[in-house]
Scaffold this motif. Sequence first.
Motif, PDB file in Angstrom:
ATOM      1  N   ALA A  48       1.191  -1.015  -0.165  1.00  0.00           N
ATOM      2  CA  ALA A  48       0.291  -0.214   0.196  1.00  0.00           C
ATOM      3  C   ALA A  48       1.084   1.842  -0.135  1.00  0.00           C
ATOM      4  CB  ALA A  48      -0.846  -0.202   1.396  1.00  0.00           C
ATOM      5  N   ARG A  49       2.016   1.299   0.824  1.00  0.00           N
ATOM      6  CA  ARG A  49       3.160   2.419   0.914  1.00  0.00           C
ATOM      7  C   ARG A  49       4.190   1.957   0.249  1.00  0.00           C
ATOM      8  NH1 ARG A  49      -0.789   3.797   4.187  1.00  0.00           N
ATOM      9  NH2 ARG A  49      -2.280   6.240   4.255  1.00  0.00           N
ATOM     10  N   TRP A  50       5.010   1.873  -0.473  1.00  0.00           N
ATOM     11  CA  TRP A  50       6.176   1.440  -0.412  1.00  0.00           C
ATOM     12  C   TRP A  50       7.443   1.346   0.851  1.00  0.00           C
ATOM     13  CZ3 TRP A  50       8.530  -1.494  -3.878  1.00  0.00           C
ATOM     14  CH2 TRP A  50      10.298  -1.598  -3.541  1.00  0.00           C
ATOM     15  N   HIS A  51       7.633   2.275   1.335  1.00  0.00           N
ATOM     16  CA  HIS A  51       8.340   2.462   2.052  1.00  0.00           C
ATOM     17  C   HIS A  51       8.059   2.177   3.723  1.00  0.00           C
ATOM     18  CE1 HIS A  51      10.944   5.191  -0.074  1.00  0.00           C
ATOM     19  NE2 HIS A  51      10.228   6.412  -0.476  1.00  0.00           N
ATOM     20  N   SER A  52       6.985   1.993   3.934  1.00  0.00           N
ATOM     21  CA  SER A  52       6.377   1.852   5.223  1.00  0.00           C
ATOM     22  C   SER A  52       6.290  -0.220   4.922  1.00  0.00           C
ATOM     23  CB  SER A  52       4.739   1.605   5.751  1.00  0.00           C
ATOM     24  OG  SER A  52       4.188   0.802   4.480  1.00  0.00           O
ATOM     25  N   GLY A  53       5.992  -0.673   3.521  1.00  0.00           N
ATOM     26  CA  GLY A  53       6.090  -2.428   3.190  1.00  0.00           C
ATOM     27  C   GLY A  53       5.148  -2.882   4.096  1.00  0.00           C
ATOM     28  N   LEU A  54       3.911  -1.674   4.029  1.00  0.00           N
ATOM     29  CA  LEU A  54       2.188  -2.225   4.621  1.00  0.00           C
ATOM     30  C   LEU A  54       1.315  -3.020   3.145  1.00  0.00           C
ATOM     31  CD1 LEU A  54       1.399   0.293   7.099  1.00  0.00           C
ATOM     32  CD2 LEU A  54       2.288  -1.369   7.253  1.00  0.00           C
ATOM     33  N   PRO A  55       0.962  -4.299   3.226  1.00  0.00           N
ATOM     34  CA  PRO A  55       0.396  -4.162   2.553  1.00  0.00           C
ATOM     35  C   PRO A  55      -1.111  -4.455   2.064  1.00  0.00           C
ATOM     36  CG  PRO A  55       0.178  -6.195   3.880  1.00  0.00           C
ATOM     37  CD  PRO A  55       1.410  -4.902   3.879  1.00  0.00           C
ATOM     38  N   PRO A  56      -1.534  -4.163   0.818  1.00  0.00           N
ATOM     39  CA  PRO A  56      -2.681  -3.554   0.226  1.00  0.00           C
ATOM     40  C   PRO A  56      -3.872  -4.185   1.333  1.00  0.00           C
ATOM     41  CG  PRO A  56      -2.191  -4.163  -1.643  1.00  0.00           C
ATOM     42  CD  PRO A  56      -1.253  -4.635  -0.086  1.00  0.00           C
ATOM     43  N   THR A  57      -5.149  -3.324   1.338  1.00  0.00           N
ATOM     44  CA  THR A  57      -5.635  -3.640   2.215  1.00  0.00           C
ATOM     45  C   THR A  57      -7.787  -3.740   1.756  1.00  0.00           C
ATOM     46  OG1 THR A  57      -6.914  -2.175   3.982  1.00  0.00           O
ATOM     47  CG2 THR A  57      -4.852  -3.237   4.844  1.00  0.00           C
ATOM     48  N   PRO A  58      -8.624  -4.150   2.187  1.00  0.00           N
ATOM     49  CA  PRO A  58      -9.601  -3.647   1.489  1.00  0.00           C
ATOM     50  C   PRO A  58      -9.984  -1.992   1.494  1.00  0.00           C
ATOM     51  CG  PRO A  58     -10.476  -5.654   2.406  1.00  0.00           C
ATOM     52  CD  PRO A  58      -8.859  -5.088   2.805  1.00  0.00           C
ATOM     53  N   ASN A  59      -9.268  -1.696   2.748  1.00  0.00           N
ATOM     54  CA  ASN A  59      -9.941  -0.349   2.745  1.00  0.00           C
ATOM     55  C   ASN A  59      -9.085   0.861   2.813  1.00  0.00           C
ATOM     56  OD1 ASN A  59     -11.984  -0.097   4.168  1.00  0.00           O
ATOM     57  ND2 ASN A  59     -10.895  -1.186   5.963  1.00  0.00           N
ATOM     58  N   THR A  60      -7.560  -0.257   1.624  1.00  0.00           N
ATOM     59  CA  THR A  60      -6.537   0.770   0.914  1.00  0.00           C
ATOM     60  C   THR A  60      -6.982   2.060  -0.174  1.00  0.00           C
ATOM     61  OG1 THR A  60      -4.729  -0.998   0.953  1.00  0.00           O
ATOM     62  CG2 THR A  60      -4.491   1.132  -0.597  1.00  0.00           C
ATOM     63  N   LEU A  61      -6.600   3.046  -0.521  1.00  0.00           N
ATOM     64  CA  LEU A  61      -7.055   4.194  -1.371  1.00  0.00           C
ATOM     65  C   LEU A  61      -6.305   4.356  -2.906  1.00  0.00           C
ATOM     66  CD1 LEU A  61      -8.278   8.065   0.624  1.00  0.00           C
ATOM     67  CD2 LEU A  61      -9.818   5.549  -0.933  1.00  0.00           C
ATOM     68  N   PHE A  62      -6.912   4.060  -3.322  1.00  0.00           N
ATOM     69  CA  PHE A  62      -5.818   3.356  -4.531  1.00  0.00           C
ATOM     70  C   PHE A  62      -6.252   4.986  -5.755  1.00  0.00           C
ATOM     71  CE2 PHE A  62      -5.615  -0.543  -3.738  1.00  0.00           C
ATOM     72  CZ  PHE A  62      -3.940  -0.792  -4.400  1.00  0.00           C
ATOM     73  N   ARG A  63      -5.607   5.378  -6.745  1.00  0.00           N
ATOM     74  CA  ARG A  63      -6.099   6.857  -7.128  1.00  0.00           C
ATOM     75  C   ARG A  63      -7.094   5.864  -8.763  1.00  0.00           C
ATOM     76  NH1 ARG A  63      -0.779  11.352  -9.007  1.00  0.00           N
ATOM     77  NH2 ARG A  63      -2.462  12.125  -9.830  1.00  0.00           N
ATOM     78  N   ILE A  64      -7.504   6.502  -9.019  1.00  0.00           N
ATOM     79  CA  ILE A  64      -8.252   6.003 -10.379  1.00  0.00           C
ATOM     80  C   ILE A  64      -7.846   7.183 -11.249  1.00  0.00           C
ATOM     81  CG2 ILE A  64     -10.581   5.225  -8.337  1.00  0.00           C
ATOM     82  CD1 ILE A  64     -11.973   7.233  -9.593  1.00  0.00           C
ATOM     83  N   ASP A  65      -7.518   7.715 -11.208  1.00  0.00           N
ATOM     84  CA  ASP A  65      -6.539   8.580 -13.257  1.00  0.00           C
ATOM     85  C   ASP A  65      -8.118   9.217 -13.778  1.00  0.00           C
ATOM     86  OD1 ASP A  65      -3.916   8.100 -11.916  1.00  0.00           O
ATOM     87  OD2 ASP A  65      -3.802   6.805 -11.849  1.00  0.00           O
ATOM     88  N   SER A  66      -7.878   8.001 -15.030  1.00  0.00           N
ATOM     89  CA  SER A  66      -8.021   8.541 -15.851  1.00  0.00           C
ATOM     90  C   SER A  66     -10.039   8.412 -15.616  1.00  0.00           C
ATOM     91  CB  SER A  66      -8.301   8.507 -17.130  1.00  0.00           C
ATOM     92  OG  SER A  66      -7.276   9.044 -18.124  1.00  0.00           O
ATOM     93  N   ASN A  67     -10.392   7.247 -14.732  1.00  0.00           N
ATOM     94  CA  ASN A  67     -11.627   6.942 -14.609  1.00  0.00           C
ATOM     95  C   ASN A  67     -12.722   7.857 -13.918  1.00  0.00           C
ATOM     96  OD1 ASN A  67     -11.476   4.425 -15.535  1.00  0.00           O
ATOM     97  ND2 ASN A  67      -9.866   4.046 -13.346  1.00  0.00           N
ATOM     98  N   THR A  68     -11.428   9.364 -13.760  1.00  0.00           N
ATOM     99  CA  THR A  68     -12.308  10.491 -12.978  1.00  0.00           C
ATOM    100  C   THR A  68     -13.343  11.109 -14.119  1.00  0.00           C
ATOM    101  OG1 THR A  68     -10.902  10.869 -11.921  1.00  0.00           O
ATOM    102  CG2 THR A  68     -12.137  12.468 -12.247  1.00  0.00           C
ATOM    103  N   LYS A  69     -12.691  11.005 -15.617  1.00  0.00           N
ATOM    104  CA  LYS A  69     -13.469  10.685 -16.969  1.00  0.00           C
ATOM    105  C   LYS A  69     -15.364  10.643 -16.984  1.00  0.00           C
ATOM    106  CE  LYS A  69      -9.710  11.543 -19.732  1.00  0.00           C
ATOM    107  NZ  LYS A  69      -8.712  11.687 -18.589  1.00  0.00           N
ATOM    108  N   THR A  70     -15.555   9.276 -16.066  1.00  0.00           N
ATOM    109  CA  THR A  70     -16.735   8.970 -15.803  1.00  0.00           C
ATOM    110  C   THR A  70     -17.630  10.037 -15.060  1.00  0.00           C
ATOM    111  OG1 THR A  70     -15.809   6.724 -16.358  1.00  0.00           O
ATOM    112  CG2 THR A  70     -18.103   6.898 -15.583  1.00  0.00           C
ATOM    113  N   PHE A  71     -16.809  10.257 -13.878  1.00  0.00           N
ATOM    114  CA  PHE A  71     -17.586  10.967 -13.226  1.00  0.00           C
ATOM    115  C   PHE A  71     -17.660  13.192 -13.660  1.00  0.00           C
ATOM    116  CE2 PHE A  71     -15.281   8.576  -9.851  1.00  0.00           C
ATOM    117  CZ  PHE A  71     -16.393   7.849 -10.466  1.00  0.00           C
ATOM    118  N   THR A  72     -16.938  13.047 -14.632  1.00  0.00           N
ATOM    119  CA  THR A  72     -16.964  14.679 -15.338  1.00  0.00           C
ATOM    120  C   THR A  72     -18.000  14.342 -16.377  1.00  0.00           C
ATOM    121  OG1 THR A  72     -14.891  14.782 -14.770  1.00  0.00           O
ATOM    122  CG2 THR A  72     -15.933  15.632 -16.335  1.00  0.00           C
TER     123      THR A  72
END
Length: 209
Positions: A48-72
């Motif tokens: 989830a965060r490279w420097h922390s070494g923590l794995p992603p979880t179901p609550n981890t936020l990810f950037r959705i980048d161009s999927n934002t265009k769907t909302f626009t």
Amino acid sequence: MDQYSLKQLLTSLQPIIEQKLYDERVVGASIGVVQNQTLVWTFDYGYARWHSGLPPTPNTLFRIDSNTKTFTGTAIMQLRDEGKLDLSDPITTYVPEFEQVTIGREYIKDVTLRRLLTHRAGLNGEAVGAWGETGIGPTSNEMLKGLKSCGVVIPPDSRHKYSNLGFILLGQVISRISGMPYSEYIATQIFRVLGMSSSTYNPDESTLA
């Protein structure tokens, strides 16, 4: 396919998915498969965060980048349905600053909302700046000021030409017509309505991981 069989199939594909993510140098990913509105399989990979070494979880936020265009696009159509705009309107109706463009000025009035939505306005791909490399987008003022270095690089409707700048301009339309910041409009008129409580434009303020 029933949920049990689908889950077995996806689990068997997990090593292939993991290898592909590794080959593509993906830092972290969370994959979910939904069937009949039910989450039937999940797979978390990497960090989830490279420097922390923590794995992603179901609550981890990810950037959705161009999927934002769907909302626009959804927001533009909402405003159209409310009679507040017409898709045939030129962008200059709502963003007169577009008159500053120096490339393809003869096509300015042909840059309509419909063509921006369908990537057929012929605009250059990006707003001025290095945000494609830094991940830090331009402010509205920076984008508008940079329009004088932008323009219509191919005739509108001549072919498909992907443009992030076009959707940034559509964001301005949404903000100006609605009278609220783009992020606030999307949050109140789309995220909240759909129950998307984990989606946000302010990740630093989120209580999620």
